[in-house]
Design a protein around this motif. Structure first.
Motif, short mmCIF file in Angstrom:
data_model
loop_
_atom_site.label_atom_id
_atom_site.label_comp_id
_atom_site.label_asym_id
_atom_site.label_seq_id
_atom_site.Cartn_x
_atom_site.Cartn_y
_atom_site.Cartn_z
N SER A 7 1.20 -1.04 -0.18
CA SER A 7 0.35 -0.15 0.04
C SER A 7 0.90 0.91 -0.15
CB SER A 7 -1.22 0.42 1.59
OG SER A 7 -1.49 0.96 1.44
N THR A 9 -0.39 4.05 0.27
CA THR A 9 -0.84 5.26 1.02
C THR A 9 0.04 4.77 3.09
OG1 THR A 9 -3.25 3.37 1.52
CG2 THR A 9 -3.06 5.88 -0.04
N ALA A 10 0.11 3.78 2.37
CA ALA A 10 0.67 3.43 4.14
C ALA A 10 1.54 3.76 4.28
CB ALA A 10 0.39 1.58 4.35
N VAL A 13 1.15 7.75 5.19
CA VAL A 13 0.73 7.78 6.29
C VAL A 13 1.80 7.43 7.31
CG1 VAL A 13 -0.75 6.76 8.22
CG2 VAL A 13 -1.27 7.40 5.88
N ARG A 17 3.37 10.56 10.22
CA ARG A 17 3.95 9.84 11.61
C ARG A 17 5.83 10.52 11.70
NH1 ARG A 17 -0.12 5.73 11.31
NH2 ARG A 17 1.61 4.44 10.85
N ARG A 68 -5.14 10.23 14.81
CA ARG A 68 -6.06 9.23 15.02
C ARG A 68 -5.45 8.10 16.21
NH1 ARG A 68 -6.43 7.63 9.04
NH2 ARG A 68 -4.08 7.72 9.18
N GLY A 91 -6.02 -3.76 8.60
CA GLY A 91 -5.24 -2.67 7.54
C GLY A 91 -4.30 -1.54 8.71
N GLY A 93 -0.77 -1.47 8.49
CA GLY A 93 -0.21 -0.19 7.51
C GLY A 93 0.94 -0.69 7.81
N ASP A 95 2.14 0.44 11.29
CA ASP A 95 1.49 1.19 12.60
C ASP A 95 2.70 0.34 13.96
OD1 ASP A 95 -0.97 2.29 14.37
OD2 ASP A 95 0.35 0.21 15.39
N THR A 116 1.71 -5.85 1.92
CA THR A 116 1.48 -4.64 2.90
C THR A 116 2.56 -5.21 3.43
OG1 THR A 116 -0.20 -3.76 1.59
CG2 THR A 116 0.78 -2.55 3.63
N VAL A 140 -4.69 -10.61 5.30
CA VAL A 140 -6.76 -10.78 4.76
C VAL A 140 -6.24 -9.30 4.03
CG1 VAL A 140 -8.99 -10.32 5.73
CG2 VAL A 140 -6.79 -11.62 7.35
N ASP A 141 -7.31 -9.83 2.92
CA ASP A 141 -8.00 -8.76 2.38
C ASP A 141 -9.52 -8.76 2.43
OD1 ASP A 141 -8.84 -7.47 0.17
OD2 ASP A 141 -7.95 -7.76 -1.24
N PHE A 142 -9.82 -7.62 3.25
CA PHE A 142 -11.24 -7.72 3.87
C PHE A 142 -12.38 -7.64 2.77
CE2 PHE A 142 -8.62 -4.69 6.33
CZ PHE A 142 -8.63 -5.11 7.65
N LEU A 167 -7.52 3.10 12.13
CA LEU A 167 -7.54 3.79 10.90
C LEU A 167 -6.80 3.80 9.55
CD1 LEU A 167 -4.99 3.99 14.13
CD2 LEU A 167 -7.52 4.63 14.22
N VAL A 169 -8.42 3.81 7.21
CA VAL A 169 -9.11 2.40 6.30
C VAL A 169 -10.31 2.18 5.50
CG1 VAL A 169 -8.99 -0.34 6.14
CG2 VAL A 169 -7.84 0.31 7.46
N TYR A 172 -11.01 3.91 1.58
CA TYR A 172 -10.12 2.51 0.74
C TYR A 172 -11.44 1.41 0.06
CZ TYR A 172 -6.83 5.86 1.38
OH TYR A 172 -5.95 6.76 1.58
#
Ligand SMILES: C[S@@+](CC[C@H](N)C(=O)[O-])C[C@H]1O[C@@H](n2cnc3c(N)ncnc32)[C@H](O)[C@@H]1O
Length: 280
Positions: A7, A9-10, A13, A17, A68, A91, A93, A95, A116, A140-142, A167, A169, A172
């Motif tokens: 990802s 976007t991960a 983000v 941070r 968040r 999700g 990422g 974190d 990811t 997992v793919d949601f 957070l 997620v 998307y």
């Protein structure tokens, strides 16, 4: 999203941070792993973000992202105080909670897209960062897999309460995948809870913020992760009808909680981004 790629976007983000640790003072979300996890691979990219840090939109987004995480970890603390011993990052990422987890009894499950997760594990290896306690990776793919099944296979105890962080997620996901996850969360036992964020639909935003949304939407689209899902507060409260004590906060409350009395510009702005917690 391209199933074979991590990802983007991960990464974006995580860069924000990390920038927060280096360039904002005082730091509100202390994350000593935020910079190391990016390693040499993204050090240059982190350095380049310096030139955009002071743009108002960038400042506000960074403030929201720091807030968040701080909010979710604060609520996790409340769950732990009620003897919750399972923490699931949906999700996850990049974190870093699992690599600075201060609760010896807490079992952490990081759920994410397989690509990811593989990328994150490589980064952790390169940076020699490891989990401070129990950690299980759950690919997992949601959109395609059952969260319940994959978590159970990974050793998650469905009969015990758990706290969930979700957070960055929701925008998307398709409504179907969102509802499938909410259904699973709604079936958790008493004392379970969730901290999440979501965005309001474009049409309820003031004109200037609509332009900011359009610009962000085209960037995430280019990254291959288009926005799909937004809610107003009453809409999301309706989706979360199985929960009680829903707390849903916007910029004003976020700033009161985390950014009061600062002498720099770091603050959440606008009406789009909201942070929420809810309990079973
Ligand atoms: C913007 S990132 C946020 C990451 C992390 N929660 C954070 O705050 O740093 C979005 C995350 O959602 C994950 N994601 C998006 N759609 C997903 C799906 N269908 N299944 C699993 N993960 C998904 C991405 O892999 C990525 O890690």
């Amino acid at each position: 999203m391209d199933q074979s790629l991590p990802s983007r976007t991960a990464l974006r983000v995580a860069l924000r941070r990390a920038a927060h640790q280096i360039y904002d003072s005082p730091v509100v979300f202390h994350d000593p792993i935020a910079v190391p996890i990016l390693g040499k691979t993204y050090a240059e990219e982190l350095d380049r973000t310096r030139f955009h840090l002071e743009k108002p939109f960038s400042v506000a987004l960074r403030a929201f992202i720091a807030a968040r995480s701080l909010y979710a970890e604060g609520k996790l603390g409340q769950a732990v105080a009620r003897d919750v011993t399972q923490y699931v990052l949906l999700g996850a990422g990049l974190d870093t909670f699992a690599y600075r987890n201060p609760y010896p009894q807490l079992r952490v499950f990081e759920v994410d897209h397989p690509a990811t997760q593989t990328w994150k594990r490589d980064l952790l290896l390169q940076s020699k960062v490891s989990a401070t306690g129990s950690l299980v990776y759950v690919p997992v793919d949601f959109e395609r897999q059952s969260l319940a099944e994959e978590l159970t296979k990974a050793g998650f105890d469905s009969d015990a309460p758990a706290f969930f962080a979700w957070l960055g997620v929701v925008p998307y996901l398709t409504l179907e995948a969102f509802r499938a996850t909410v259904k699973f969360l709604s079936q958790r036992p008493a004392d379970s809870g969730v901290a999440m964020d979501y965005g309001q639909p474009r049409e309820v935003l003031p004109p200037l913020e609509q332009l900011g949304r359009d610009s962000l939407a085209s960037r995430v689209q280019l990254a291959g992760e288009p926005f799909q899902l937004f809610f107003t507060p009453p809409q999301i409260a309706g989706e979360l009808h199985a929960f009680h004590s829903i707390e849903d906060i916007g910029s004003e409350e976020i700033n009161t909680l985390y950014y009061r009395g600062r002498t720099d510009e770091l603050a959440a702005r606008g009406q789009s981004g909201r942070i929420l917690s809810a309990w079973r």
